[in-house]
Motif scaffolding. Structure first.
Motif, mmCIF file in Angstrom:
data_model
loop_
_atom_site.group_PDB
_atom_site.id
_atom_site.type_symbol
_atom_site.label_atom_id
_atom_site.label_comp_id
_atom_site.label_asym_id
_atom_site.label_seq_id
_atom_site.Cartn_x
_atom_site.Cartn_y
_atom_site.Cartn_z
ATOM 1 N N MET A 20 0.931 -1.151 -0.060
ATOM 2 C CA MET A 20 -0.048 0.117 0.108
ATOM 3 C C MET A 20 0.932 1.335 -0.020
ATOM 4 N N LEU A 43 -5.125 -9.399 -1.296
ATOM 5 C CA LEU A 43 -5.295 -8.521 -2.424
ATOM 6 C C LEU A 43 -6.669 -7.674 -1.902
ATOM 7 N N ARG A 47 -7.611 -3.972 -0.891
ATOM 8 C CA ARG A 47 -8.761 -3.273 -1.506
ATOM 9 C C ARG A 47 -9.667 -2.417 -0.379
ATOM 10 N N MET A 50 -7.946 0.275 1.408
ATOM 11 C CA MET A 50 -7.808 1.491 0.536
ATOM 12 C C MET A 50 -9.102 2.177 0.704
ATOM 13 N N LYS A 51 -10.383 1.403 0.110
ATOM 14 C CA LYS A 51 -11.627 2.033 0.208
ATOM 15 C C LYS A 51 -11.975 2.794 1.332
ATOM 16 N N GLU A 66 -8.752 3.313 -6.717
ATOM 17 C CA GLU A 66 -8.700 2.137 -7.708
ATOM 18 C C GLU A 66 -7.346 2.425 -8.555
ATOM 19 N N GLN A 68 -4.362 3.193 -7.386
ATOM 20 C CA GLN A 68 -3.515 2.639 -6.551
ATOM 21 C C GLN A 68 -3.495 1.200 -6.682
ATOM 22 N N LEU A 69 -5.024 0.373 -6.567
ATOM 23 C CA LEU A 69 -5.019 -0.905 -6.615
ATOM 24 C C LEU A 69 -4.637 -1.573 -7.975
#
Length: 327
Positions: A20, A43, A47, A50-51, A66, A68-69
């Protein structure tokens, strides 16, 4: 040469957090582990984090969650994972033989411009890297758990590490928003854990001798020393608590030495004191996965808020100029 692609070896808590951090810095990340299911789970965890960070306004970097992912991919083949990477961060469990095995494999796969870095918190570089063909490119980059929320990174060289490896690692850590510190040579525990263990050791003795309860001991740190140390270190604290370091030593050296001479031996960290502290901590925070996870999430939210406050406070502060004025 600055890397645009990094490889993370190990997809546990530290590996996920490093992924991250690098993605937030705009780097392509290949996340490696031996099990596809472990990577898929990692993963998904990234996700979700991060969201949540994006929704709360705490997501690092200029890119969206999104975006970054999209920079993070997973891989179960070590050779494929490190292909194209010029910086490799190892994040496997804290086991010397396991880490040595990983680095011996990496040593056969990398070229002469790849930095091999370990996240180890306590294994000396001389134990990890000695005998490797690319030992000059090896270094420890020890993060603080969790790296995404706590920016410090201890950079610890092997005796044969090339100075350019140290400088490149330092520059990279700065580039991705971490706060690197360079150790001039290796030492057991590095710096952070030596300081941390000194505090834990005396905390253990104070509780064990019945001077203070475990709960109040933690309060001394969280509502006392910790509030200072969140912004300035112990040496600057000394400097500001008198008219400079020399004046502090003049005033307090005798008292400090008197108190320090009453410190006892290194505790065993077992037996009745362990049970006493465990009971107190378990009453406050039951050792139940849901409860522990909730407390950790709260801790991470606090650390995120503190990080934002520290950044704001630093931008508001301008060092005293020659006129003696401060902002």
């Amino acid at each position: 040469m600055e890397p645009s692609q990094v490889a993370i070896i190990g997809s546990g808590l530290i590996g996920r957090s490093w992924a991250m951090v690098f993605a937030a810095g705009g780097f392509k990340v290949k996340l490696y582990d031996i099990a596809e299911q472990q990577l898929t789970s990692a993963l998904e965890n990234i996700r979700k984090q991060m969201k949540e960070l994006e929704e709360s306004g705490f997501l690092k970097g200029a890119l969206s969650a999104e975006q970054q992912l999209a920079l993070i991919s997973i891989c179960t083949d070590l050779k494929a994972a490190v292909e194209g990477a010029t910086f490799i961060q190892e994040c496997t469990p804290e086991n010397l033989e396991l880490k040595k095995k990983i680095f011996s494999q990496l040593d056969l796969l990398v070229g002469d411009n790849v930095i091999l870095s370990s996240s180890t918190s306590c294994l000396l570089p001389s134990k990890l890297f000695t005998g490797l063909k690319h030992v000059k490119q090896c270094i420890v980059s020890h993060p603080v758990n969790p790296p995404y929320f706590v920016p410090l990174v201890e950079i610890v060289p092997h005796p044969e590490t090339d100075p350019s490896t140290t400088e490149r690692t330092y520059a990279l850590m700065k580039k991705i928003g971490q706060s690197p510190v360079k150790l001039n040579r290796e030492i057991e525990g590095f710096v952070l854990n030596r300081l941390q263990y000194a505090v834990i050791s005396e905390a253990w003795r104070l509780v064990g001798e019945g001077i203070v309860s475990p709960t109040d001991l933690d309060l001394v740190m969280s509502d006392g020393l910790g509030m200072r140390y969140a912004f300035i270190g112990p040496l600057e604290t000394m400097h500001l608590n008198a008219e400079g370091i020399s004046n502090y030593c003049e005033r307090y050296r005798d008292g400090m030495r008197r108190v320090l001479n009453t410190f006892g031996p290194v505790p065993e960290f077992s037996g009745e004191i362990e049970q006493k502290i465990n009971q107190a901590m378990s009453e406050k925070i039951p050792v139940v996965p849901k409860v522990l996870d909730a407390r950790r999430k709260w801790r991470d939210e606090c650390l995120t808020g503190l990080s934002k406050l520290k950044k704001q406070m630093k931008s508001d502060w301008s060092a005293p100029c020659l006129t003696g004025e401060t902002k």
